[in-house]
Design an enzyme around this catalytic site. Structure first.
Site, PDB file in Angstrom:
ATOM      1  N   ILE A  56      -3.135  -1.892  -3.231  1.00 24.86           N
ATOM      2  CA  ILE A  56      -2.673  -0.618  -2.684  1.00 24.86           C
ATOM      3  C   ILE A  56      -1.707   0.049  -3.653  1.00 24.86           C
ATOM      4  O   ILE A  56      -1.003  -0.623  -4.402  1.00 24.86           O
ATOM      5  CB  ILE A  56      -2.024  -0.837  -1.291  1.00 24.86           C
ATOM      6  CG1 ILE A  56      -1.613   0.489  -0.635  1.00 24.86           C
ATOM      7  CG2 ILE A  56      -0.882  -1.833  -1.356  1.00 24.86           C
ATOM      8  CD1 ILE A  56      -1.168   0.353   0.831  1.00 24.86           C
ATOM      9  N   CYS A  57      -1.699   1.373  -3.629  1.00 24.92           N
ATOM     10  CA  CYS A  57      -0.721   2.194  -4.348  1.00 24.92           C
ATOM     11  C   CYS A  57      -0.957   2.136  -5.861  1.00 24.92           C
ATOM     12  O   CYS A  57      -1.983   2.569  -6.345  1.00 24.92           O
ATOM     13  CB  CYS A  57       0.689   1.758  -3.951  1.00 24.92           C
ATOM     14  SG  CYS A  57       2.010   2.880  -4.414  1.00 24.92           S
ATOM     15  N   ALA A  58      -0.017   1.596  -6.618  1.00 22.30           N
ATOM     16  CA  ALA A  58      -0.172   1.472  -8.071  1.00 22.30           C
ATOM     17  C   ALA A  58      -1.010   0.258  -8.450  1.00 22.30           C
ATOM     18  O   ALA A  58      -1.552   0.194  -9.555  1.00 22.30           O
ATOM     19  CB  ALA A  58       1.196   1.377  -8.739  1.00 22.30           C
ATOM     20  N   TYR A 108      -2.457   5.444  -5.852  1.00 27.68           N
ATOM     21  CA  TYR A 108      -1.352   6.396  -5.752  1.00 27.68           C
ATOM     22  C   TYR A 108      -1.576   7.530  -6.764  1.00 27.68           C
ATOM     23  O   TYR A 108      -2.009   7.283  -7.894  1.00 27.68           O
ATOM     24  CB  TYR A 108      -0.030   5.688  -6.037  1.00 27.68           C
ATOM     25  CG  TYR A 108       1.170   6.497  -5.638  1.00 27.68           C
ATOM     26  CD1 TYR A 108       1.565   6.567  -4.304  1.00 27.68           C
ATOM     27  CD2 TYR A 108       1.896   7.196  -6.582  1.00 27.68           C
ATOM     28  CE1 TYR A 108       2.660   7.311  -3.924  1.00 27.68           C
ATOM     29  CE2 TYR A 108       3.000   7.946  -6.218  1.00 27.68           C
ATOM     30  CZ  TYR A 108       3.381   8.004  -4.885  1.00 27.68           C
ATOM     31  OH  TYR A 108       4.478   8.745  -4.508  1.00 27.68           O
ATOM     32  N   ALA A 119      -6.159   1.132  -1.385  1.00 28.62           N
ATOM     33  CA  ALA A 119      -5.543   2.154  -0.539  1.00 28.62           C
ATOM     34  C   ALA A 119      -4.591   2.985  -1.377  1.00 28.62           C
ATOM     35  O   ALA A 119      -4.074   2.527  -2.403  1.00 28.62           O
ATOM     36  CB  ALA A 119      -4.830   1.515   0.642  1.00 28.62           C
TER      37      ALA A 119
END
Length: 175
Positions: free
Chosen positions: A97-99, A118, A143
């Protein structure tokens, strides 16, 4: 067993929401420190006590490897990168998720897959990037960011235990 990896600067909401919701679904998940010590400081100064050090884990029982974001630091650990590549080569589940999807992109794990991350990290994903909030493609779940931590966790729960269990945890959490 499922493993979630922590390194300095991890995004607390992504790690802890995921672990909490998975454990509510009776999914075994071990928080693993890649830093060589059990306490790991997140990006907002919250210190979390990992369950184990990376060096203490066998990983032969690993079903899913989970990477919270906050930074690209997880990609700086060669042993973790080797584990991720080997896990992917066996078509085993990975979630980021994210980075953190950018780490998977650097390792070639997202080749031929769809993914999200992200904003600002898309170029690390190569041609895998499609956007979206939570994306499941082949053996990888990605995500977009911290606000989607619960959605990310529910996707993992549904993937590992089915929609009925995911719905039960969803309802109990009043989400």
């Amino acid at each position: 067993m499922n493993y979630l990896f922590l390194s300095t600067g991890f995004e607390e909401i992504e790690a802890l929401t995921t672990v909490d919701l998975l454990r509510r679904a009776s999914i075994d998940v071990t928080m693993v420190s890649c830093e060589g010590e059990i306490p790991v400081r997140g990006s907002h100064g919250i210190v979390v006590l990992a369950d184990k050090l990376f060096s203490e884990c066998d990983f032969s029982d690993a079903r899913m490897l989970i990477l919270p974001g906050g930074s690209r630091r997880l990609g700086e650990f060669p042993e973790l990168c080797d584990l991720l590549k080997a896990h992917n080569a066996e078509n085993k589940e990975i979630a980021a998720i994210c980075a953190a999807p950018s780490v998977l992109g650097d390792l070639g794990i997202l080749d031929g897959k769809q993914a999200t991350c992200y904003p600002g990290f898309e170029h690390y994903l190569g041609n895998a990037y499609i956007g979206g909030l939570v994306v499941e493609s082949k053996n990888v779940i990605t995500a977009k960011g911290p606000g989607l931590s619960a959605d990310f966790a529910f996707c993992i729960i549904e993937h590992l235990k089915g929609s009925e269990v995911a719905d039960e945890v969803y309802d109990a959490a009043q989400y």
